[in-house]
Design a protein around this motif. Sequence first.
Motif, PDB file in Angstrom:
ATOM      1  N   MET A 218       0.824  -1.207   0.000  1.00  0.00           N
ATOM      2  CA  MET A 218       0.000   0.000   0.000  1.00  0.00           C
ATOM      3  C   MET A 218       0.859   1.259   0.000  1.00  0.00           C
ATOM      4  O   MET A 218       0.501   2.258  -0.620  1.00  0.00           O
ATOM      5  CB  MET A 218      -0.933  -0.011   1.220  1.00  0.00           C
ATOM      6  N   GLU A 219       2.034   1.181   0.672  1.00  0.00           N
ATOM      7  CA  GLU A 219       2.944   2.327   0.673  1.00  0.00           C
ATOM      8  C   GLU A 219       3.468   2.598  -0.740  1.00  0.00           C
ATOM      9  O   GLU A 219       3.541   3.748  -1.182  1.00  0.00           O
ATOM     10  CB  GLU A 219       4.105   2.066   1.622  1.00  0.00           C
ATOM     11  N   LYS A 220       3.821   1.535  -1.452  1.00  0.00           N
ATOM     12  CA  LYS A 220       4.343   1.700  -2.815  1.00  0.00           C
ATOM     13  C   LYS A 220       3.272   2.282  -3.735  1.00  0.00           C
ATOM     14  O   LYS A 220       3.538   3.138  -4.574  1.00  0.00           O
ATOM     15  CB  LYS A 220       4.820   0.352  -3.351  1.00  0.00           C
ATOM     16  N   LYS A 221       2.039   1.793  -3.533  1.00  0.00           N
ATOM     17  CA  LYS A 221       0.939   2.309  -4.356  1.00  0.00           C
ATOM     18  C   LYS A 221       0.697   3.793  -4.081  1.00  0.00           C
ATOM     19  O   LYS A 221       0.436   4.584  -4.992  1.00  0.00           O
ATOM     20  CB  LYS A 221      -0.329   1.515  -4.048  1.00  0.00           C
ATOM     21  N   TYR A 222       0.792   4.159  -2.804  1.00  0.00           N
ATOM     22  CA  TYR A 222       0.607   5.570  -2.441  1.00  0.00           C
ATOM     23  C   TYR A 222       1.727   6.429  -3.036  1.00  0.00           C
ATOM     24  O   TYR A 222       1.488   7.546  -3.492  1.00  0.00           O
ATOM     25  CB  TYR A 222       0.576   5.708  -0.918  1.00  0.00           C
ATOM     26  N   ASP A 223       2.959   5.879  -3.047  1.00  0.00           N
ATOM     27  CA  ASP A 223       4.085   6.596  -3.657  1.00  0.00           C
ATOM     28  C   ASP A 223       3.823   6.859  -5.135  1.00  0.00           C
ATOM     29  O   ASP A 223       4.171   7.927  -5.652  1.00  0.00           O
ATOM     30  CB  ASP A 223       5.379   5.793  -3.499  1.00  0.00           C
ATOM     31  N   VAL A 224       3.202   5.901  -5.814  1.00  0.00           N
ATOM     32  CA  VAL A 224       2.892   6.083  -7.233  1.00  0.00           C
ATOM     33  C   VAL A 224       1.927   7.262  -7.423  1.00  0.00           C
ATOM     34  O   VAL A 224       2.128   8.108  -8.305  1.00  0.00           O
ATOM     35  CB  VAL A 224       2.273   4.791  -7.815  1.00  0.00           C
ATOM     36  N   HIS A 225       0.889   7.339  -6.563  1.00  0.00           N
ATOM     37  CA  HIS A 225      -0.067   8.450  -6.661  1.00  0.00           C
ATOM     38  C   HIS A 225       0.611   9.791  -6.371  1.00  0.00           C
ATOM     39  O   HIS A 225       0.332  10.795  -7.047  1.00  0.00           O
ATOM     40  CB  HIS A 225      -1.220   8.239  -5.669  1.00  0.00           C
ATOM     41  N   ILE A 226       1.508   9.807  -5.386  1.00  0.00           N
ATOM     42  CA  ILE A 226       2.216  11.047  -5.058  1.00  0.00           C
ATOM     43  C   ILE A 226       3.099  11.478  -6.222  1.00  0.00           C
ATOM     44  O   ILE A 226       3.176  12.676  -6.567  1.00  0.00           O
ATOM     45  CB  ILE A 226       3.069  10.851  -3.776  1.00  0.00           C
ATOM     46  N   GLN A 227       3.773  10.523  -6.862  1.00  0.00           N
ATOM     47  CA  GLN A 227       4.628  10.837  -8.006  1.00  0.00           C
ATOM     48  C   GLN A 227       3.794  11.372  -9.174  1.00  0.00           C
ATOM     49  O   GLN A 227       4.228  12.289  -9.890  1.00  0.00           O
ATOM     50  CB  GLN A 227       5.410   9.586  -8.445  1.00  0.00           C
ATOM     51  N   GLU A 228       2.601  10.810  -9.357  1.00  0.00           N
ATOM     52  CA  GLU A 228       1.724  11.302 -10.420  1.00  0.00           C
ATOM     53  C   GLU A 228       1.305  12.745 -10.149  1.00  0.00           C
ATOM     54  O   GLU A 228       1.286  13.579 -11.068  1.00  0.00           O
ATOM     55  CB  GLU A 228       0.480  10.406 -10.523  1.00  0.00           C
ATOM     56  N   ARG A 229       0.986  13.039  -8.886  1.00  0.00           N
ATOM     57  CA  ARG A 229       0.649  14.425  -8.530  1.00  0.00           C
ATOM     58  C   ARG A 229       1.827  15.353  -8.767  1.00  0.00           C
ATOM     59  O   ARG A 229       1.676  16.438  -9.329  1.00  0.00           O
ATOM     60  CB  ARG A 229       0.225  14.496  -7.056  1.00  0.00           C
ATOM     61  N   PHE A 230       3.000  14.915  -8.336  1.00  0.00           N
ATOM     62  CA  PHE A 230       4.206  15.730  -8.475  1.00  0.00           C
ATOM     63  C   PHE A 230       4.500  16.006  -9.952  1.00  0.00           C
ATOM     64  O   PHE A 230       4.819  17.135 -10.337  1.00  0.00           O
ATOM     65  CB  PHE A 230       5.391  15.009  -7.825  1.00  0.00           C
ATOM     66  N   ALA A 231       4.369  14.967 -10.802  1.00  0.00           N
ATOM     67  CA  ALA A 231       4.638  15.120 -12.230  1.00  0.00           C
ATOM     68  C   ALA A 231       3.634  16.078 -12.874  1.00  0.00           C
ATOM     69  O   ALA A 231       4.006  16.917 -13.707  1.00  0.00           O
ATOM     70  CB  ALA A 231       4.590  13.757 -12.914  1.00  0.00           C
ATOM     71  N   ALA A 232       2.349  15.961 -12.486  1.00  0.00           N
ATOM     72  CA  ALA A 232       1.321  16.840 -13.054  1.00  0.00           C
ATOM     73  C   ALA A 232       1.544  18.289 -12.644  1.00  0.00           C
ATOM     74  O   ALA A 232       1.426  19.209 -13.475  1.00  0.00           O
ATOM     75  CB  ALA A 232      -0.057  16.374 -12.609  1.00  0.00           C
ATOM     76  N   ILE A 233       1.886  18.518 -11.368  1.00  0.00           N
ATOM     77  CA  ILE A 233       2.144  19.881 -10.895  1.00  0.00           C
ATOM     78  C   ILE A 233       3.363  20.471 -11.593  1.00  0.00           C
ATOM     79  O   ILE A 233       3.365  21.636 -12.012  1.00  0.00           O
ATOM     80  CB  ILE A 233       2.330  19.896  -9.366  1.00  0.00           C
ATOM     81  N   ASN A 234       4.416  19.655 -11.740  1.00  0.00           N
ATOM     82  CA  ASN A 234       5.620  20.127 -12.423  1.00  0.00           C
ATOM     83  C   ASN A 234       5.328  20.496 -13.868  1.00  0.00           C
ATOM     84  O   ASN A 234       5.853  21.489 -14.393  1.00  0.00           O
ATOM     85  CB  ASN A 234       6.706  19.042 -12.383  1.00  0.00           C
ATOM     86  N   LYS A 235       4.502  19.683 -14.505  1.00  0.00           N
ATOM     87  CA  LYS A 235       4.157  19.943 -15.899  1.00  0.00           C
ATOM     88  C   LYS A 235       3.405  21.264 -16.025  1.00  0.00           C
ATOM     89  O   LYS A 235       3.704  22.090 -16.902  1.00  0.00           O
ATOM     90  CB  LYS A 235       3.292  18.789 -16.420  1.00  0.00           C
ATOM     91  N   SER A 236       2.424  21.477 -15.134  1.00  0.00           N
ATOM     92  CA  SER A 236       1.657  22.720 -15.145  1.00  0.00           C
ATOM     93  C   SER A 236       2.556  23.917 -14.855  1.00  0.00           C
ATOM     94  O   SER A 236       2.478  24.955 -15.532  1.00  0.00           O
ATOM     95  CB  SER A 236       0.528  22.640 -14.113  1.00  0.00           C
ATOM     96  N   ASN A 237       3.424  23.783 -13.859  1.00  0.00           N
ATOM     97  CA  ASN A 237       4.341  24.881 -13.512  1.00  0.00           C
ATOM     98  C   ASN A 237       5.316  25.184 -14.653  1.00  0.00           C
ATOM     99  O   ASN A 237       5.676  26.344 -14.882  1.00  0.00           O
ATOM    100  CB  ASN A 237       5.121  24.528 -12.249  1.00  0.00           C
ATOM    101  N   PHE A 238       5.722  24.137 -15.366  1.00  0.00           N
ATOM    102  CA  PHE A 238       6.655  24.336 -16.479  1.00  0.00           C
ATOM    103  C   PHE A 238       6.035  25.211 -17.568  1.00  0.00           C
ATOM    104  O   PHE A 238       6.628  26.195 -18.011  1.00  0.00           O
ATOM    105  CB  PHE A 238       7.077  22.984 -17.069  1.00  0.00           C
ATOM    106  N   TYR A 239       4.819  24.849 -17.988  1.00  0.00           N
ATOM    107  CA  TYR A 239       4.165  25.635 -19.042  1.00  0.00           C
ATOM    108  C   TYR A 239       3.876  27.057 -18.565  1.00  0.00           C
ATOM    109  O   TYR A 239       4.003  28.020 -19.332  1.00  0.00           O
ATOM    110  CB  TYR A 239       2.868  24.952 -19.474  1.00  0.00           C
ATOM    111  N   ASP A 240       3.503  27.181 -17.298  1.00  0.00           N
ATOM    112  CA  ASP A 240       3.209  28.514 -16.746  1.00  0.00           C
ATOM    113  C   ASP A 240       4.457  29.374 -16.709  1.00  0.00           C
ATOM    114  O   ASP A 240       4.423  30.579 -17.003  1.00  0.00           O
ATOM    115  CB  ASP A 240       2.626  28.352 -15.342  1.00  0.00           C
ATOM    116  N   SER A 241       5.589  28.767 -16.355  1.00  0.00           N
ATOM    117  CA  SER A 241       6.831  29.537 -16.235  1.00  0.00           C
ATOM    118  C   SER A 241       7.454  29.849 -17.592  1.00  0.00           C
ATOM    119  O   SER A 241       8.117  30.872 -17.756  1.00  0.00           O
ATOM    120  CB  SER A 241       7.842  28.757 -15.376  1.00  0.00           C
ATOM    121  N   VAL A 242       7.219  28.982 -18.581  1.00  0.00           N
ATOM    122  CA  VAL A 242       7.821  29.194 -19.900  1.00  0.00           C
ATOM    123  C   VAL A 242       7.034  30.201 -20.724  1.00  0.00           C
ATOM    124  O   VAL A 242       7.612  30.977 -21.497  1.00  0.00           O
ATOM    125  CB  VAL A 242       7.915  27.837 -20.658  1.00  0.00           C
TER     126      VAL A 242
END
Length: 544
Positions: A218-242
């Motif tokens: 369950m910890e590994k599965k939760y890590d996957v969800h956190i990584q997905e959130r992190f990747a989505a936020i980074n993607k949004s921030n990237f386009y916003d900053s560029v």
Amino acid sequence: MKNSAVMKAVRKTITSCKRLTAMLILTVIGSIAIGLVPPLVLEWIINLLTEGKETSFALVMGYFLLLSLSGFMDAKKESLITMFGQKITHQIRSIMCQKLKALLADYYTMQDTGAAVSRFVGDVDTIENLFTSGIISMAADALRLLSILAIIYLKSPGLGLMLLFVLPLLYMMTRSFQKRMLSAQMDNRQAVGSSNNHILDTIRSIRMLHNLKKEPYMEKKYDVHIQERFAAINKSNFYDSVYSPIIMSVNAVLIAVMMVLSAKGGNMMAFFGMSAGTAVAVISYVGKIFEPLESIGMEIQNIQSALAGIRRINDFLNEPEKKQQAQADFKEKENLPAISIQQLHFGYEREKEILQGLTLTVEQGEHITMIGRTGAGKSTIFKLLLGIYEPWSGTIEIFGHNSTAIKEKDRRFIFGYVEQEFHAVPGSILEQITLSDPSISREQAIDALNVVGLWETIKDFPDGLNTIYADSLFSQGQMQLISIARAIASNPRILLLDEITADLDSETEHRVLQALQAASENRTVLSISHRLYEYSGGRCITIS
């Protein structure tokens, strides 16, 4: 959208709010016009300074006042657009409320619980965005953009043509960035939902997970969800900053090209050249171009979302309605049965008939209890009497009137309906009794509570009848007493009782039955419950 509820609401808003509409149009035009003036005043000031002439204090103050006035007009424009959008959505919800009254009962039984709510809230809100952040705003931004381009062309034809070539490319780039950012934001929301659900599932199953030693999984599965959130936020921030640096770079390149070409002399200078003041004004205008350009992209997105909401609302308004029958004021006819059902046939589905040729007569003042197996149609009879459903064939008459021809305003004074469970409404205890019906007075509510024996309890509350209702204030039996008081507050001729003692203990049941006996005096009573029959001593019939 020609004959849609939206167009009806727009037309009604314009005709009923002529002052608001006129102010909105004038404010939009004024906001655009005043926003174009400060760079021209600045051009005047700079040209005076470069020519070695003095600039008056009034001119400088005028420039700053115009900037302030431009900001004020923009704020006023947004405020009026919001008011106009809210007026339209109010009209749309009013149209939808009228539709609710006309809908067949099947609509509520066949639809999901939140279907109507989502249309009234989510879909109508998207239509508000159609005006507040859509059509009106886009028209204003488009007009502002064209006005700026026209001024730039007049000041520097070469720069104006350059912008006409560059702006479509910038617009396509802006839309691409906006779509990518929206996609990233949706991915982030989905990831947030998945991680939150994962936490809830983990907590609910924590004992089983511990016994099976599945915590690491369950910890590994939760890590996957956190990584997905992190990747989505980074993607949004990237386009916003560029995006912003790109726009600023294009802005700087355009100005630089204009300056270089204007310094070439000859025809180039005539085509691009300008005074120092004009250059400052043009630079200011070029900076103003990108804001409406970016806004138009988002406004198109809002319009597309609103069109989907409009389609859903139109589908709702096209739902089948009850058959309209001639309705007359209700007058009780003497020497006729309170209820007369003749050869009634009905079912919720055509292939499954529930009531087959039912005939039943209930005389005025008579007490009848219906018994029978579950699904035999006892509660269905109540729904037919109340006019919620129409019979397939046969007749239902109430004091000599066809049940479907009774006006809605008369129904509450003919029927008092007590369900198995009490359904509270938001508001005070008084509103639980009257249901905010102005034709039922406070005194009538108190009389009804006296009949069921609950007034002595309620009057001792700090705010009495005005106390805000909460389930914690009453026991289950007391809630049922409130339900009975609600049913008799309008002094109805007929009481319909739907197994109201089914879930009560013996002591509470005895108290409720005593209240029912008092409430049933001088009334026709039709009930569903063998125990009520034993208590009242009336006639018992079997529905099979």
